[in-house]
Design a protein around this motif. Sequence first.
Motif, PDB file in Angstrom:
ATOM      1  N   GLU A 162       3.201  -4.589   4.646  1.00 13.89           N
ATOM      2  CA  GLU A 162       3.894  -4.517   5.940  1.00 13.89           C
ATOM      3  C   GLU A 162       5.069  -3.541   5.871  1.00 13.89           C
ATOM      4  O   GLU A 162       5.257  -2.708   6.754  1.00 13.89           O
ATOM      5  N   ASP A 163       5.863  -3.633   4.814  1.00 13.51           N
ATOM      6  CA  ASP A 163       6.988  -2.715   4.638  1.00 13.51           C
ATOM      7  C   ASP A 163       6.499  -1.275   4.479  1.00 13.51           C
ATOM      8  O   ASP A 163       7.089  -0.348   5.025  1.00 13.51           O
ATOM      9  N   LEU A 164       5.420  -1.108   3.753  1.00 10.71           N
ATOM     10  CA  LEU A 164       4.847   0.215   3.537  1.00 10.71           C
ATOM     11  C   LEU A 164       4.345   0.812   4.845  1.00 10.71           C
ATOM     12  O   LEU A 164       4.515   2.002   5.101  1.00 10.71           O
ATOM     13  N   SER A 165       3.767  -0.015   5.700  1.00  5.52           N
ATOM     14  CA  SER A 165       3.238   0.454   6.988  1.00  5.52           C
ATOM     15  C   SER A 165       4.336   1.015   7.888  1.00  5.52           C
ATOM     16  O   SER A 165       4.074   1.881   8.714  1.00  5.52           O
ATOM     17  N   LYS A 166       5.547   0.542   7.720  1.00  4.70           N
ATOM     18  CA  LYS A 166       6.665   1.034   8.533  1.00  4.70           C
ATOM     19  C   LYS A 166       6.975   2.494   8.246  1.00  4.70           C
ATOM     20  O   LYS A 166       7.516   3.198   9.085  1.00  4.70           O
ATOM     21  N   ILE A 167       6.629   2.966   7.053  1.00  2.00           N
ATOM     22  CA  ILE A 167       6.845   4.363   6.688  1.00  2.00           C
ATOM     23  C   ILE A 167       5.771   5.252   7.291  1.00  2.00           C
ATOM     24  O   ILE A 167       6.012   6.398   7.624  1.00  2.00           O
ATOM     25  N   PHE A 168       4.577   4.705   7.463  1.00  2.00           N
ATOM     26  CA  PHE A 168       3.430   5.473   7.948  1.00  2.00           C
ATOM     27  C   PHE A 168       3.100   5.122   9.393  1.00  2.00           C
ATOM     28  O   PHE A 168       1.988   4.708   9.711  1.00  2.00           O
ATOM     29  N   ILE A 169       4.062   5.321  10.270  1.00  2.00           N
ATOM     30  CA  ILE A 169       3.897   4.985  11.680  1.00  2.00           C
ATOM     31  C   ILE A 169       2.879   5.900  12.355  1.00  2.00           C
ATOM     32  O   ILE A 169       2.022   5.437  13.087  1.00  2.00           O
ATOM     33  N   ASP A 170       2.969   7.208  12.104  1.00  2.00           N
ATOM     34  CA  ASP A 170       2.094   8.159  12.792  1.00  2.00           C
ATOM     35  C   ASP A 170       0.661   8.132  12.272  1.00  2.00           C
ATOM     36  O   ASP A 170      -0.267   8.456  12.996  1.00  2.00           O
ATOM     37  N   MET A 171       0.459   7.760  11.014  1.00  2.00           N
ATOM     38  CA  MET A 171      -0.900   7.645  10.481  1.00  2.00           C
ATOM     39  C   MET A 171      -0.892   6.553   9.433  1.00  2.00           C
ATOM     40  O   MET A 171      -0.093   6.570   8.502  1.00  2.00           O
ATOM     41  N   GLY A 172      -1.741   5.586   9.634  1.00  2.00           N
ATOM     42  CA  GLY A 172      -1.741   4.449   8.729  1.00  2.00           C
ATOM     43  C   GLY A 172      -2.580   4.685   7.487  1.00  2.00           C
ATOM     44  O   GLY A 172      -3.501   5.494   7.470  1.00  2.00           O
ATOM     45  N   LEU A 173      -2.223   3.972   6.462  1.00  2.00           N
ATOM     46  CA  LEU A 173      -3.011   3.973   5.239  1.00  2.00           C
ATOM     47  C   LEU A 173      -4.008   2.828   5.309  1.00  2.00           C
ATOM     48  O   LEU A 173      -3.712   1.780   5.876  1.00  2.00           O
ATOM     49  N   ASN A 174      -5.180   3.014   4.725  1.00  2.00           N
ATOM     50  CA  ASN A 174      -6.121   1.899   4.688  1.00  2.00           C
ATOM     51  C   ASN A 174      -5.679   0.914   3.601  1.00  2.00           C
ATOM     52  O   ASN A 174      -4.757   1.184   2.837  1.00  2.00           O
ATOM     53  N   GLU A 175      -6.342  -0.219   3.523  1.00  2.00           N
ATOM     54  CA  GLU A 175      -5.920  -1.275   2.598  1.00  2.00           C
ATOM     55  C   GLU A 175      -5.954  -0.804   1.146  1.00  2.00           C
ATOM     56  O   GLU A 175      -5.071  -1.129   0.358  1.00  2.00           O
ATOM     57  N   ASP A 176      -6.974  -0.035   0.771  1.00  2.00           N
ATOM     58  CA  ASP A 176      -7.089   0.458  -0.595  1.00  2.00           C
ATOM     59  C   ASP A 176      -5.931   1.396  -0.938  1.00  2.00           C
ATOM     60  O   ASP A 176      -5.357   1.311  -2.025  1.00  2.00           O
TER      61      ASP A 176
END
Length: 64
Positions: free
Chosen positions: A37-51
């Motif tokens: 969740e914290d990591l996703s906040k950095i990648f707002i414009d393009m998300g990373l997949n779970e892997d």
Amino acid sequence: KPKEAKELRKKLNNLGIIKIREEQVSKIIDIIPESAEDLSKIFIDMGLNEDEKKKVLETIKEIQ
């Protein structure tokens, strides 16, 4: 610490995740996210997949 930050930057760049730009690597080093969740906040414009998230978080844990 500078030495750990340099090592983390190198390891993150060596993951081969094309989506991660240098400014995002800098943010990861500044924030040191502990969850997806914290990591996703950095990648707002393009998300990373779970892997990809898992690889980044495991890399962070190796340094700590």
